[in-house]
Design an enzyme around this catalytic site. Structure first.
Site, PDB file in Angstrom:
ATOM      1  N   ASN A  48      80.661 -82.755  15.062  1.00 53.95           N
ATOM      2  CA  ASN A  48      79.336 -83.137  15.405  1.00 53.95           C
ATOM      3  C   ASN A  48      79.285 -84.753  15.832  1.00 53.95           C
ATOM      4  OD1 ASN A  48      78.563 -80.378  14.892  1.00 53.95           O
ATOM      5  ND2 ASN A  48      77.843 -80.953  12.937  1.00 53.95           N
ATOM      6  N   HIS A 134      67.640 -73.869  12.457  1.00 56.50           N
ATOM      7  CA  HIS A 134      68.796 -74.135  11.404  1.00 56.50           C
ATOM      8  C   HIS A 134      68.172 -73.692   9.895  1.00 56.50           C
ATOM      9  CE1 HIS A 134      70.829 -77.091   9.202  1.00 56.50           C
ATOM     10  NE2 HIS A 134      71.744 -76.786   9.865  1.00 56.50           N
ATOM     11  N   GLU A 177      64.132 -76.494  16.913  1.00 58.05           N
ATOM     12  CA  GLU A 177      65.129 -77.511  17.112  1.00 58.05           C
ATOM     13  C   GLU A 177      64.984 -77.932  18.556  1.00 58.05           C
ATOM     14  OE1 GLU A 177      69.041 -76.067  15.968  1.00 58.05           O
ATOM     15  OE2 GLU A 177      68.442 -74.796  14.491  1.00 58.05           O
ATOM     16  N   SER A 181      71.651 -75.384  17.557  1.00 61.97           N
ATOM     17  CA  SER A 181      73.114 -76.336  16.716  1.00 61.97           C
ATOM     18  C   SER A 181      74.308 -75.242  17.112  1.00 61.97           C
ATOM     19  CB  SER A 181      72.668 -76.360  15.444  1.00 61.97           C
ATOM     20  OG  SER A 181      72.310 -75.130  14.864  1.00 61.97           O
ATOM     21  N   ASP A 206      63.100 -80.841  15.433  1.00 61.40           N
ATOM     22  CA  ASP A 206      64.314 -81.364  14.948  1.00 61.40           C
ATOM     23  C   ASP A 206      65.357 -81.560  16.025  1.00 61.40           C
ATOM     24  OD1 ASP A 206      66.634 -81.534  13.753  1.00 61.40           O
ATOM     25  OD2 ASP A 206      66.685 -79.523  12.625  1.00 61.40           O
ATOM     26  N   HIS A 209      70.908 -82.460  16.967  1.00 57.73           N
ATOM     27  CA  HIS A 209      72.162 -82.364  17.869  1.00 57.73           C
ATOM     28  C   HIS A 209      71.674 -83.049  19.027  1.00 57.73           C
ATOM     29  CE1 HIS A 209      74.452 -80.221  15.345  1.00 57.73           C
ATOM     30  NE2 HIS A 209      73.495 -79.044  14.975  1.00 57.73           N
ATOM     31  N   LYS A 240      75.386 -86.889  12.620  1.00 57.03           N
ATOM     32  CA  LYS A 240      76.001 -85.986  13.963  1.00 57.03           C
ATOM     33  C   LYS A 240      76.362 -87.330  14.881  1.00 57.03           C
ATOM     34  CE  LYS A 240      74.531 -82.070  12.311  1.00 57.03           C
ATOM     35  NZ  LYS A 240      73.570 -80.756  12.074  1.00 57.03           N
TER      36      LYS A 240
HETATM   37  C1  LIG Z   1      73.090 -80.275  10.890  1.00 57.92           C
HETATM   38  C2  LIG Z   1      71.602 -79.978  10.896  1.00 57.92           C
HETATM   39  C3  LIG Z   1      70.701 -80.570  10.184  1.00 57.92           C
HETATM   40  C4  LIG Z   1      71.015 -81.087   8.835  1.00 57.92           C
HETATM   41  O1  LIG Z   1      71.437 -82.410   9.104  1.00 57.92           O
HETATM   42  P1  LIG Z   1      72.396 -83.187   8.033  1.00 57.92           P
HETATM   43  O2  LIG Z   1      72.146 -84.648   8.139  1.00 57.92           O
HETATM   44  O3  LIG Z   1      73.720 -82.524   8.190  1.00 57.92           O
HETATM   45  O4  LIG Z   1      71.982 -82.545   6.406  1.00 57.92           O
HETATM   46  C5  LIG Z   1      69.305 -80.230  10.359  1.00 57.92           C
HETATM   47  N1  LIG Z   1      68.902 -79.632  11.488  1.00 57.92           N
HETATM   48  C6  LIG Z   1      70.106 -78.881  12.360  1.00 57.92           C
HETATM   49  C7  LIG Z   1      69.617 -78.271  13.766  1.00 57.92           C
HETATM   50  C8  LIG Z   1      71.326 -79.258  11.917  1.00 57.92           C
HETATM   51  O5  LIG Z   1      72.221 -78.927  12.929  1.00 57.92           O
END
Ligand SMILES: *Cc1c(COP(=O)(O)O)cnc(C)c1O
Length: 398
Positions: A48, A134, A177, A181, A206, A209, A240
């Site tokens: 990522n 997620h 999101e 993801s 969120d 990504h 990421k």
């Molecule tokens: C990876 C991810 C997270 C968590 O983030 P980390 O820093 O890896 O714990 C939260 N939300 C989504 C949509 C993700 O893909």
């Protein structure tokens, strides 16, 4: 005599027979577009690390310098003695970057979602959540003990129906999101902010990504759609595109103060190492100063999506640097992933529970530093591997 943990062997056997058993692979060296595994080098379409910053020596330098002053461990949770000048600086920089009043750094994006959702909604409240959200959002919803209403993926009409039909509640929270993801598709954010306003709900987006990738300044998909100031809470991750570790929340000062008091994954967890904060400060500068990374990434991603579609692959509704090749069957997906691996390409196969039943897919994560030659190699290997893996399932091809 069987031991109390003997049931685990049975469960693992069950996963193996369904081609759902996952195993760790141990890589070495810095992450980047080349992954080193067991003496081999593979072109890495599995990270990522979209802007190719995770292995950037400037981030490593920032960590080394900070470690000299601050040491490594934070020693305690933030409210005790764990919060340092480095945390304060990072939180100020995130707020500048996000154009928000404040921000709060969590030890991971997972912790940020779980802690924030539970701090915003509780018993007597309602959460409206996309079915493909997620795991960290799902767990936050479950732990909150609010009533959780799940709508079909990206379906604003269904969400509107649920909002209209739900009885009055103390508080309502819509969670989504922005860039999904596993499928790389984009949430209908303008529609979500409209519904949040119409039904008097909070909206948490969120941007895990999308931070560093979308928007003129790289703030994410809310910036891209111009809806930042109509979104109550934005969650992002430093892990990421920023190539670091940790998660964050951006929003009004009152929200930050509330989270410092009420987000249990913040209050009851040791603070993130200060040196990690220093690296993230540097990464935010690089996002600001090197915009060509995200621009080139998105141009390349659009090209690759077009090429894959032209070859007849089912890439769903991807509109980002995350490009799925939807196969359906888990065994078939893993076979294809293994065939690519044999040709020197790391393209992870994604199976349930990360995707719905019969929704297994190969997940291509594009990195700004993938060369044209690497992408050509991927396209060619996919063609060969699909013949070798003898994909017979009709969903594998459009
Ligand atoms: C990876 C991810 C997270 C968590 O983030 P980390 O820093 O890896 O714990 C939260 N939300 C989504 C949509 C993700 O893909």
């Amino acid at each position: 005599m069987s031991t109390p943990l003997a049931w685990i062997d049975d469960e693992i056997g069950g996963l193996r027979s369904q081609h759902l058993l996952r195993q760790l692979r141990t890589f070495c060296g810095a992450r980047g577009v080349v992954a080193r595994y067991d003496g081999r080098e593979l072109i890495n379409f599995g990270s990522n690390d979209y802007l190719n910053l995770a292995g950037d020596s400037r981030l490593a330098q920032a960590v080394l310098q900070a470690v000299e002053h601050e040491g490594w461990g934070a020693g305690a949770s933030p409210l005790v003695t764990g919060h340092s000048g480095a945390h304060r600086l990072l939180e100020a920089r995130i707020a500048d970057f996000e154009e928000s009043q404040g921000s709060l750094v969590f030890s991971s994006g997972f912790a940020a979602n779980v802690g924030t959702i539970c701090a915003l909604a509780g018993p007597g409240d309602q959460i409206f959540s996309d079915e493909l959200n997620h795991a960290s959002i799902i767990d936050g919803c479950r732990l909150s003990r609010a009533v959780v209403l799940i709508h079909r993926h990206g379906d604003l009409e269904h969400l509107a129906e649920l909002l209209a039909a739900a009885p009055a509640a103390r508080r309502r929270l819509i969670v989504s999101e922005s860039v999904f993801s596993m499928h790389g598709d984009l949430a209908p954010l303008p529609g979500l902010v409209d519904l949040a306003e119409r039904f008097d709900a909070m909206l948490l987006v969120d941007e895990a990504h999308a931070t560093g990738v979308f928007g003129e300044h790289g703030r994410g998909l809310c910036e891209h759609y111009g809806v930042e100031h109509r979104t109550s809470v934005r969650v992002g991750t430093l892990s990421k595109a920023l190539g670091c570790a940790g998660g964050f929340v951006a929003g009004p000062r009152s929200l930050v103060e509330w989270l410092v008091n009420r987000a249990r994954s913040y209050v009851f967890s040791t603070a993130h190492p200060a040196a990690g904060c220093a690296a993230a400060v540097r990464a935010l500068e690089l996002v600001r100063d090197e915009p060509w990374r995200r621009r080139q990434l998105l141009v390349r991603a659009a090209e690759l999506r077009g090429r894959l579609r032209d070859c007849g692959w089912n890439i769903g509704h991807s509109g980002s640097q995350i490009i799925p090749i939807i196969i359906g069957d888990a065994a078939c997906t893993m076979e294809l992933s293994a065939a690519l691996w044999d040709r020197g390409l790391l393209v992870p196969g994604i199976r349930p529970p990360s995707v719905p039943h019969d929704g297994s897919l190969l997940r291509i994560s594009l990195n700004y530093a993938h060369s044209s030659a690497m992408i050509e190699q991927l396209l060619e290997a996919l063609g060969v591997a699909s013949r070798v893996a003898a994909i017979s399932s009709p969903v594998a091809r459009n």
